[in-house]
Scaffold this motif. Sequence first.
Motif, PDB file in Angstrom:
ATOM      1  N   ASN A 289     -22.629   0.985  23.618  1.00 52.44           N
ATOM      2  CA  ASN A 289     -22.588  -0.091  24.283  1.00 52.44           C
ATOM      3  C   ASN A 289     -22.464  -1.509  24.335  1.00 52.44           C
ATOM      4  OD1 ASN A 289     -21.417   2.046  27.081  1.00 52.44           O
ATOM      5  ND2 ASN A 289     -23.654   2.191  26.382  1.00 52.44           N
TER       6      ASN A 289
ATOM      7  N   ASN B  70     -13.071   2.925  21.832  1.00 57.02           N
ATOM      8  CA  ASN B  70     -13.469   2.924  23.942  1.00 57.02           C
ATOM      9  C   ASN B  70     -15.143   2.720  24.030  1.00 57.02           C
ATOM     10  OD1 ASN B  70     -13.232   6.158  22.983  1.00 57.02           O
ATOM     11  ND2 ASN B  70     -14.762   6.536  24.715  1.00 57.02           N
ATOM     12  N   HIS B  71     -16.107   2.757  23.278  1.00 54.12           N
ATOM     13  CA  HIS B  71     -17.030   2.437  23.746  1.00 54.12           C
ATOM     14  C   HIS B  71     -16.983   1.203  23.264  1.00 54.12           C
ATOM     15  CE1 HIS B  71     -19.251   5.793  24.146  1.00 54.12           C
ATOM     16  NE2 HIS B  71     -18.324   6.707  23.894  1.00 54.12           N
TER      17      HIS B  71
ATOM     18  N   ASP C 287     -17.495  -0.344  28.159  1.00 49.76           N
ATOM     19  CA  ASP C 287     -17.236  -0.326  29.738  1.00 49.76           C
ATOM     20  C   ASP C 287     -18.212   0.856  30.639  1.00 49.76           C
ATOM     21  OD1 ASP C 287     -15.143  -1.499  29.640  1.00 49.76           O
ATOM     22  OD2 ASP C 287     -13.981   0.226  28.759  1.00 49.76           O
ATOM     23  N   TYR C 288     -19.537   1.518  29.695  1.00 48.91           N
ATOM     24  CA  TYR C 288     -19.582   2.552  30.759  1.00 48.91           C
ATOM     25  C   TYR C 288     -21.200   1.998  31.127  1.00 48.91           C
ATOM     26  CZ  TYR C 288     -16.342   4.881  27.837  1.00 48.91           C
ATOM     27  OH  TYR C 288     -14.618   4.864  27.496  1.00 48.91           O
TER      28      TYR C 288
END
Length: 432
Positions: free
Chosen positions: A231, A258-259, A263-264
Motif C-alpha cells: 500500500n 493494483n496495490h 487504493d486499499y
Amino acid sequence: MNRIVILLLVVASVIFLDWYAYQTIKVAVQNWTGVGRLVVQRGYWVLSALLIVFLALITLTRVGVLGQASEITRNIVATAFFGILLTKIFLVLFSAISDVWRVTQYAFEMVQGWISTPTKAATDVAEATPAATDNTITRSEFLAKTGAVVSAMPLVTMGYGILSGAHDYRVHRQKIYLPNLPKEFHGLRVGQLSDIHSGSFFNKTAVKGGVEMLLNEKPDVIFFTGDLVNNYAKEVEDYIRIFDKVKAPLGVYSVLGNHDYSDYVAWDSAEAKRRNLQDLMHAHKLMGWHLLNDEHIFLEQNKEKLAVIGIQNWGAKGNFPKYGNLHKAHAGTEEAPVKLLLSHDPSHWDAQVRKEFKDIDLMMAGHTHGMQFGIETEFFKWSPVQYMYKQWAGLYTEGNQHLYVNRGFGYLGFPGRIGILPEITVFELCKA
C-alpha cells in the motif's frame, strides 16, 4: 438489550464448542500417562487462550486502539488466529462424527434387541468369547486420535509455509517461439519479476538471495510486472539497496500493479494519496528501473527493433482498476516486428489484448500469486485461484499470441507459500 443477548449467546456457543472439541482430545489421550497427557490437555487450553488474544489484537489494531502495527505483524497474528481456528473446527467436526457414530450404533443395537431375543446357545457363545484386550482401540478412540492428528495439520502446514515456502525461490525457464522475431534477437534472455510486495518481507537476507538467483541467470533485459508494495511507498525503502542491484545490459523496465496505487487504505486527502504514488514512482527511479506508464520503448540490436509496451494496471476481474491505456501505449510501435507487453493483471489478455491487439506477441503478467497455495508437479497444477482466473500460472498460448503469468516473488496476507512457490522467470526468445 438485544445486542447484549446476542453477544452472550455467541460467547456461550463458542465456549460450548470449545468444550465439545476438547472431548476429542480427552478421548485421544485417555490411555496416556504422565507428563505427555498433561501437556496435551493443558496445551489445548493454551491454544484457546491464544485464539482470544489474537482476536483481541486484530480487533484493537484495526480500530486504532493499539496504533499502526507493521504489515508483517498483522499478517502473522492473523495467520496464527486462523490456524488455531481451523484446528478447533476440525476437532469439532471429528467430535461430531464420533458422537453420530455412537448414537447410530446405540440405536442399531436397541432395534436389534427388540427384533430378536438371544438364544441360550448364543448367550453361551458370547460368554465364552474372550474379552477385548487392553490394546484394542475403540472406534471412538480411533476417530478421536485421527481428529487430533488431522486438526494439527493447519498449524503445521502454515508454519512450514512461513518458515520454508515464503522465500523458497524457484527459477522457471521458458522458451518462447516467435515467428516474426528478428534473428538479432534470437536467443535473447529476458528475466521477469512480479509482485514483490516489499511491505510483507521479514527476511532481508533471503530476499537478497532471490535477487542473486536472478542475476546468476545473466538476463539481457529484465521486466517487473507490478505490485512493488502492499500500500505505502515507504514499504520499499529498506529494500531499495537490494533491488537496485537488479540490472541487465539492455535495461530494467517496470509497470505498476493494483496495490501500487494504494487504493486499499484510507487517506487523509487525495493529495496525500497522490504524493504516495509519486514517491513510489521515484523509488523505481532510485533502483534504476524504467517505469513504463502507458508508453513503450524499443530494444535495438544491429538496427533491428523489438517493442516493449508497458501499461498501468488494467483488470477485468472483480473490482480491480482499469488505469491503463493500451491504445496510447501501443501507438507508434507499428514498425516493430515483435511486441512484448508488460501488464500486471492476466485477465487483461482475454478481455482486450487478444481482441484488439493481435500484433502483441507476448504479454507478461503476475497478480494471482497462484494464491500462494496449491499443488504443482511436473504433470499436475491446481490452485483455488483457477476458479477466478483462467490464466493463473505459467505459459498460455492462443494462435501466435502468448501470455505468461508469473507466480510472484513475494507474498501478501499469509506471510508464506504452500505448494505454489515464489518465482523468478527467465525467457529465451527463439525464432519459430
